[in-house]
Motif scaffolding. Structure first.
Motif, PDB file in Angstrom:
ATOM      1  N   HIS A  61      23.405   9.439 -19.393  1.00  0.00           N
ATOM      2  CA  HIS A  61      23.975   8.108 -19.196  1.00  0.00           C
ATOM      3  C   HIS A  61      23.513   7.570 -17.855  1.00  0.00           C
ATOM      4  O   HIS A  61      23.122   8.315 -16.959  1.00  0.00           O
ATOM      5  N   THR A 121      23.257   2.317 -27.492  1.00  0.00           N
ATOM      6  CA  THR A 121      24.454   2.809 -26.814  1.00  0.00           C
ATOM      7  C   THR A 121      25.696   2.357 -27.563  1.00  0.00           C
ATOM      8  O   THR A 121      25.819   1.175 -27.886  1.00  0.00           O
ATOM      9  N   ALA A 160      24.993   2.993 -20.288  1.00  0.00           N
ATOM     10  CA  ALA A 160      23.993   2.975 -21.352  1.00  0.00           C
ATOM     11  C   ALA A 160      23.392   4.371 -21.440  1.00  0.00           C
ATOM     12  O   ALA A 160      23.415   5.138 -20.467  1.00  0.00           O
ATOM     13  N   LEU A 161      22.867   4.706 -22.604  1.00  0.00           N
ATOM     14  CA  LEU A 161      22.319   6.039 -22.847  1.00  0.00           C
ATOM     15  C   LEU A 161      20.801   6.024 -22.864  1.00  0.00           C
ATOM     16  O   LEU A 161      20.181   5.040 -23.268  1.00  0.00           O
ATOM     17  N   ARG A 219      29.046   1.033 -23.600  1.00  0.00           N
ATOM     18  CA  ARG A 219      28.450  -0.171 -23.017  1.00  0.00           C
ATOM     19  C   ARG A 219      29.515  -1.049 -22.386  1.00  0.00           C
ATOM     20  O   ARG A 219      29.306  -1.651 -21.338  1.00  0.00           O
TER      21      ARG A 219
END
Length: 189
Positions: A171, A147, A157-158, A152
């Motif tokens: 996300h 991320t 976060a991805l 972040r």
């Protein structure tokens, strides 16, 4: 495969892992066209710490395989190639900060901490899309990916998955964790 964290394989574990990796290499030629197993094996045998990391990838269900070669560094690139997010890496928050931010129902670990302990990296978005170009992955699960700091920093976060024959990047709050979300990793040898 080793289950302790001495970061060294016994001769039997070393041989067993090489046999597994070679069989996977020969079964999935489309992932690594133009690469030769003998050269890869020589590189692996000269890098016992990287072989240990590959054993951890294998032990946790990642099914690592060679997906490329970096001409600049002279290193082979391994990705986890299990069809779904590796089973023994699921139910983890994104990183330590996210894990510690949960007051109740903390997960046992974080994806970033697990990857670091294994000596591997989470895939970037570009690498995750590259992996998805090699086959269909995460059709029932999802995987945390690296991320960007600016996301972040804001608590996000991805993660990615494949649904409806399309790769999606989403996300979530970094502290979230799900039984079907883990991470796929990368190692250069």
């Amino acid at each position: 495969m080793t289950t302790d964290h001495t970061k060294e394989l016994s001769p039997a574990q070393h041989q067993e892992l090489l046999i597994t990796l070679e069989a996977r290499f020969k079964t999935n030629f489309s992932r690594h066209k133009g690469l030769e197993w003998d050269k890869i094996q020589r590189k692996l045998e000269a890098s016992p710490e990287k072989l240990w990391s590959l054993s951890e990838m294998e032990r946790t269900g990642g099914e690592p395989d060679v997906v490329g070669y970096d001409d600049k560094t002279g290193e082979y690139i391994f990705y986890d190639c299990s069809p779904e997010s590796p089973k023994d890496r699921r139910s983890a928050s994104y990183d330590r900060e996210a894990l510690e931010s949960r007051k109740e129902h903390q997960p046992k670990n974080s994806a970033v901490d697990l990857a670091t302990a294994m000596g591997i990296e989470l895939l970037t978005e570009a690498q995750y899309r590259e992996l998805q170009g090699l086959g269909e992955f995460d059709t029932k699960t999802s995987s945390w990916i690296q991320t960007p700091p600016e996301i972040r920093k804001l608590g996000g976060a991805l993660f990615g998955d494949r649904r409806f024959d399309t790769v999606f990047i989403y996300h979530n709050g970094a502290e979230s964790y799900y039984a079907a979300r883990g991470f796929s990793g990368r190692l250069k040898v």
